[in-house]
Design a protein around this motif. Structure first.
Motif, PDB file in Angstrom:
ATOM      1  N   GLN A   1      51.033  37.283  37.766  1.00  0.00           N
ATOM      2  CA  GLN A   1      50.329  38.124  36.844  1.00  0.00           C
ATOM      3  C   GLN A   1      50.588  39.526  37.096  1.00  0.00           C
ATOM      4  OE1 GLN A   1      48.313  37.714  34.288  1.00  0.00           O
ATOM      5  NE2 GLN A   1      47.720  35.456  34.489  1.00  0.00           N
ATOM      6  N   CYS A   2      50.768  39.848  38.418  1.00  0.00           N
ATOM      7  CA  CYS A   2      51.034  41.264  38.801  1.00  0.00           C
ATOM      8  C   CYS A   2      52.550  41.934  38.040  1.00  0.00           C
ATOM      9  CB  CYS A   2      51.060  41.443  40.324  1.00  0.00           C
ATOM     10  SG  CYS A   2      49.469  41.195  40.625  1.00  0.00           S
ATOM     11  N   VAL A   3      53.344  40.879  38.157  1.00  0.00           N
ATOM     12  CA  VAL A   3      54.585  41.176  37.538  1.00  0.00           C
ATOM     13  C   VAL A   3      54.670  41.462  36.073  1.00  0.00           C
ATOM     14  CG1 VAL A   3      57.001  40.339  36.979  1.00  0.00           C
ATOM     15  CG2 VAL A   3      56.066  40.028  39.505  1.00  0.00           C
ATOM     16  N   ALA A   4      53.785  40.617  35.640  1.00  0.00           N
ATOM     17  CA  ALA A   4      53.590  40.551  33.775  1.00  0.00           C
ATOM     18  C   ALA A   4      53.115  41.931  33.647  1.00  0.00           C
ATOM     19  CB  ALA A   4      52.720  39.620  33.238  1.00  0.00           C
ATOM     20  N   ILE A   5      52.007  42.399  34.501  1.00  0.00           N
ATOM     21  CA  ILE A   5      51.457  43.648  34.178  1.00  0.00           C
ATOM     22  C   ILE A   5      52.329  44.827  34.434  1.00  0.00           C
ATOM     23  CG2 ILE A   5      49.545  45.303  35.203  1.00  0.00           C
ATOM     24  CD1 ILE A   5      47.957  42.629  35.769  1.00  0.00           C
ATOM     25  N   ALA A   6      52.967  44.901  35.765  1.00  0.00           N
ATOM     26  CA  ALA A   6      53.993  46.037  35.874  1.00  0.00           C
ATOM     27  C   ALA A   6      55.085  45.837  34.757  1.00  0.00           C
ATOM     28  CB  ALA A   6      54.597  45.604  37.066  1.00  0.00           C
ATOM     29  N   ARG A   7      55.495  44.892  34.158  1.00  0.00           N
ATOM     30  CA  ARG A   7      56.463  44.918  32.976  1.00  0.00           C
ATOM     31  C   ARG A   7      55.923  45.514  31.783  1.00  0.00           C
ATOM     32  NH1 ARG A   7      57.869  42.025  28.445  1.00  0.00           N
ATOM     33  NH2 ARG A   7      60.296  41.418  28.338  1.00  0.00           N
ATOM     34  N   ALA A   8      54.685  45.130  31.452  1.00  0.00           N
ATOM     35  CA  ALA A   8      53.916  45.895  30.287  1.00  0.00           C
ATOM     36  C   ALA A   8      53.932  47.434  30.473  1.00  0.00           C
ATOM     37  CB  ALA A   8      52.732  45.222  30.026  1.00  0.00           C
ATOM     38  N   VAL A   9      53.610  47.815  31.566  1.00  0.00           N
ATOM     39  CA  VAL A   9      53.512  49.254  31.910  1.00  0.00           C
ATOM     40  C   VAL A   9      54.746  49.995  31.810  1.00  0.00           C
ATOM     41  CG1 VAL A   9      52.967  50.911  33.635  1.00  0.00           C
ATOM     42  CG2 VAL A   9      51.651  49.034  33.310  1.00  0.00           C
ATOM     43  N   TYR A  10      55.675  49.172  32.133  1.00  0.00           N
ATOM     44  CA  TYR A  10      57.218  49.934  32.519  1.00  0.00           C
ATOM     45  C   TYR A  10      57.688  50.059  31.004  1.00  0.00           C
ATOM     46  CZ  TYR A  10      62.277  50.265  32.522  1.00  0.00           C
ATOM     47  OH  TYR A  10      63.643  50.631  32.348  1.00  0.00           O
ATOM     48  N   PHE A  11      57.400  49.168  30.091  1.00  0.00           N
ATOM     49  CA  PHE A  11      57.785  48.883  28.649  1.00  0.00           C
ATOM     50  C   PHE A  11      57.115  49.976  27.762  1.00  0.00           C
ATOM     51  CE2 PHE A  11      60.359  45.409  29.939  1.00  0.00           C
ATOM     52  CZ  PHE A  11      61.725  45.954  29.421  1.00  0.00           C
ATOM     53  N   GLY A  12      56.165  50.702  28.334  1.00  0.00           N
ATOM     54  CA  GLY A  12      55.432  51.548  27.651  1.00  0.00           C
ATOM     55  C   GLY A  12      54.019  51.300  26.645  1.00  0.00           C
ATOM     56  N   ALA A  13      53.612  50.165  27.366  1.00  0.00           N
ATOM     57  CA  ALA A  13      52.365  49.835  26.473  1.00  0.00           C
ATOM     58  C   ALA A  13      51.277  51.018  27.020  1.00  0.00           C
ATOM     59  CB  ALA A  13      51.887  48.522  27.244  1.00  0.00           C
ATOM     60  N   LYS A  14      50.362  50.955  25.525  1.00  0.00           N
ATOM     61  CA  LYS A  14      49.354  51.895  25.771  1.00  0.00           C
ATOM     62  C   LYS A  14      48.194  50.882  25.730  1.00  0.00           C
ATOM     63  CE  LYS A  14      51.167  55.409  22.437  1.00  0.00           C
ATOM     64  NZ  LYS A  14      51.038  55.883  21.272  1.00  0.00           N
ATOM     65  N   VAL A  15      48.142  49.824  25.409  1.00  0.00           N
ATOM     66  CA  VAL A  15      47.094  48.973  25.405  1.00  0.00           C
ATOM     67  C   VAL A  15      47.454  47.680  26.024  1.00  0.00           C
ATOM     68  CG1 VAL A  15      45.501  47.563  24.110  1.00  0.00           C
ATOM     69  CG2 VAL A  15      45.656  49.952  23.377  1.00  0.00           C
ATOM     70  N   LEU A  16      46.791  47.183  27.141  1.00  0.00           N
ATOM     71  CA  LEU A  16      47.184  46.120  27.794  1.00  0.00           C
ATOM     72  C   LEU A  16      46.142  45.038  27.551  1.00  0.00           C
ATOM     73  CD1 LEU A  16      49.082  44.299  29.740  1.00  0.00           C
ATOM     74  CD2 LEU A  16      48.081  45.402  31.679  1.00  0.00           C
ATOM     75  N   VAL A  17      46.520  43.829  26.852  1.00  0.00           N
ATOM     76  CA  VAL A  17      45.494  42.633  26.561  1.00  0.00           C
ATOM     77  C   VAL A  17      45.733  41.537  27.610  1.00  0.00           C
ATOM     78  CG1 VAL A  17      44.426  41.059  25.028  1.00  0.00           C
ATOM     79  CG2 VAL A  17      45.272  43.157  24.244  1.00  0.00           C
ATOM     80  N   LEU A  18      44.732  41.376  28.386  1.00  0.00           N
ATOM     81  CA  LEU A  18      45.001  40.323  29.544  1.00  0.00           C
ATOM     82  C   LEU A  18      44.229  38.888  29.178  1.00  0.00           C
ATOM     83  CD1 LEU A  18      44.931  42.571  32.396  1.00  0.00           C
ATOM     84  CD2 LEU A  18      47.181  41.623  31.528  1.00  0.00           C
ATOM     85  N   ASP A  19      44.822  37.758  28.889  1.00  0.00           N
ATOM     86  CA  ASP A  19      44.209  36.516  28.702  1.00  0.00           C
ATOM     87  C   ASP A  19      43.778  35.633  29.783  1.00  0.00           C
ATOM     88  OD1 ASP A  19      42.937  34.314  27.648  1.00  0.00           O
ATOM     89  OD2 ASP A  19      44.917  33.471  26.896  1.00  0.00           O
ATOM     90  N   GLU A  20      42.586  35.945  30.685  1.00  0.00           N
ATOM     91  CA  GLU A  20      41.877  34.932  31.552  1.00  0.00           C
ATOM     92  C   GLU A  20      43.007  35.231  32.725  1.00  0.00           C
ATOM     93  OE1 GLU A  20      39.025  33.553  31.779  1.00  0.00           O
ATOM     94  OE2 GLU A  20      38.431  32.716  29.681  1.00  0.00           O
ATOM     95  N   PRO A  21      43.271  36.256  33.211  1.00  0.00           N
ATOM     96  CA  PRO A  21      44.037  36.452  34.121  1.00  0.00           C
ATOM     97  C   PRO A  21      43.918  35.818  35.532  1.00  0.00           C
ATOM     98  CG  PRO A  21      43.183  38.383  34.040  1.00  0.00           C
ATOM     99  CD  PRO A  21      42.652  37.464  32.838  1.00  0.00           C
ATOM    100  N   THR A  22      42.509  35.593  35.820  1.00  0.00           N
ATOM    101  CA  THR A  22      42.042  34.912  37.102  1.00  0.00           C
ATOM    102  C   THR A  22      41.586  33.408  36.917  1.00  0.00           C
ATOM    103  OG1 THR A  22      39.894  35.793  36.776  1.00  0.00           O
ATOM    104  CG2 THR A  22      41.620  37.554  37.674  1.00  0.00           C
ATOM    105  N   ALA A  23      41.918  33.050  35.492  1.00  0.00           N
ATOM    106  CA  ALA A  23      41.044  31.720  35.705  1.00  0.00           C
ATOM    107  C   ALA A  23      41.592  30.477  36.496  1.00  0.00           C
ATOM    108  CB  ALA A  23      41.432  31.390  34.269  1.00  0.00           C
ATOM    109  N   ALA A  24      42.818  30.724  36.713  1.00  0.00           N
ATOM    110  CA  ALA A  24      43.080  29.255  37.739  1.00  0.00           C
ATOM    111  C   ALA A  24      43.557  29.996  39.080  1.00  0.00           C
ATOM    112  CB  ALA A  24      44.337  28.858  37.032  1.00  0.00           C
TER     113      ALA A  24
END
Length: 286
Positions: free
Chosen positions: A165-188
């Motif tokens: 999950q953390c890799v996916a968040i860092a990837r979104a930040v790197y590619f210039g996201a202004k808005v980050l939508v996280l679908d149940e990141p802690t569910a499992a």
């Protein structure tokens, strides 16, 4: 005499990065969403809470450009819009991280970090993937978010759920996201891994992104959230800022406080039958 002009930051309220105003979505006769409103501001986390079937997935798909809304207004940085597809959403700065993460488990971390957006070097027949750049960039971007992986060459499938999950968040930040939508990141995830993910969700917020956190866990939401929208059967059952609601009240609303009270009365153990003179009351089971 003309009054002095107000400063620019006082002329208009702070504009939301994304705003949904009374948005609805129908599938034939089925109302998946009805009159749902949501604001996402830079440097804030807006939490959307609800049980299964509450409409959270439909809301994600509208923001991510997978589905178009049927009623209401969808604004991006104050401009009314209808997203054509997920690529359109990405081009407008909206990145969505789904629960399944859409990673290739056997590929290394750096390959997944750039999946679909790989830089190349050379030209013509000598054109090839710039593996060195991808490795170095992945390592430095993860470190910038405070993620210290043992080796970016290891298959991403060997990482824990929280690390992926953390890799996916860092990837979104790197590619210039202004808005980050996280679908149940802690569910499992367990308690410790959930804490790790929430730490990096907060890091994305502190980097200036507007974050939409979809969850069914009010405790996780209240740890990081600035705004809270509660969904129930496709409609809003509550909308709060952090200053206007306590964790206990948020939990009670999320759990359906009045419904639980009614259920508790229904589930109360029936009183034992009384006895007369040591004998069971006639007509009462022993």
């Amino acid at each position: 005499m003309t009054a002095p002009k107000a400063p620019a930051d006082q002329e208009a309220p702070h504009r939301a990065l994304v705003e949904l105003d009374h948005v609805s979505k129908y599938y034939g006769n089925i109302k998946a969403l009805t009159d749902v409103s949501l604001e996402v501001h830079a440097g804030e986390i807006s939490c959307v809470l609800g049980d299964n079937g509450a409409g959270k997935s439909t809301l994600i798909k509208i923001i991510a450009g997978l589905h178009r809304h049927d009623a209401g207004t969808f604004l991006i940085e104050g401009e009314e819009t209808t997203l054509a597809n997920p690529r359109d959403a990405l081009d407008r700065g909206i990145a969505t991280v789904y629960q399944d993460l859409a990673v290739v488990p056997l590929m290394p971390v750096w390959r997944n970090f750039f999946l679909g957006s790989e830089p190349t070097t050379g030209s013509g027949p000598f054109k090839r993937l710039d593996v060195r750049l991808m490795r170095e960039t992945t390592r430095s971007e993860l470190l910038r978010m405070g993620i210290d992986l043992r080796d970016v060459d290891q298959p991403i499938g060997t990482l824990s759920g929280g690390e992926r999950q953390c890799v996916a968040i860092a990837r979104a930040v790197y590619f210039g996201a202004k808005v980050l939508v996280l679908d149940e990141p802690t569910a499992a995830l367990g308690v410790k891994q959930s804490g790790v993910v929430l730490k990096y969700v907060a890091a994305a917020r502190d980097a200036g992104l507007g974050v939409v956190l979809i969850t069914h866990n009010p405790h996780h939401a209240y740890l990081v959230g600035d705004r809270f929208v509660l969904l129930k059967r496709g409609a809003m059952s509550g909308s709060h800022t952090r200053a206007s609601v306590t964790l206990d009240e948020l939990t009670r609303q999320m759990a359906g406080g009045s419904e639980l009270e009614e259920l508790s009365h229904e589930l109360e153990r029936a009183p034992a039958p009384t006895r007369l003179g040591g004998h069971p009351v006639p007509g009462k089971p022993e």
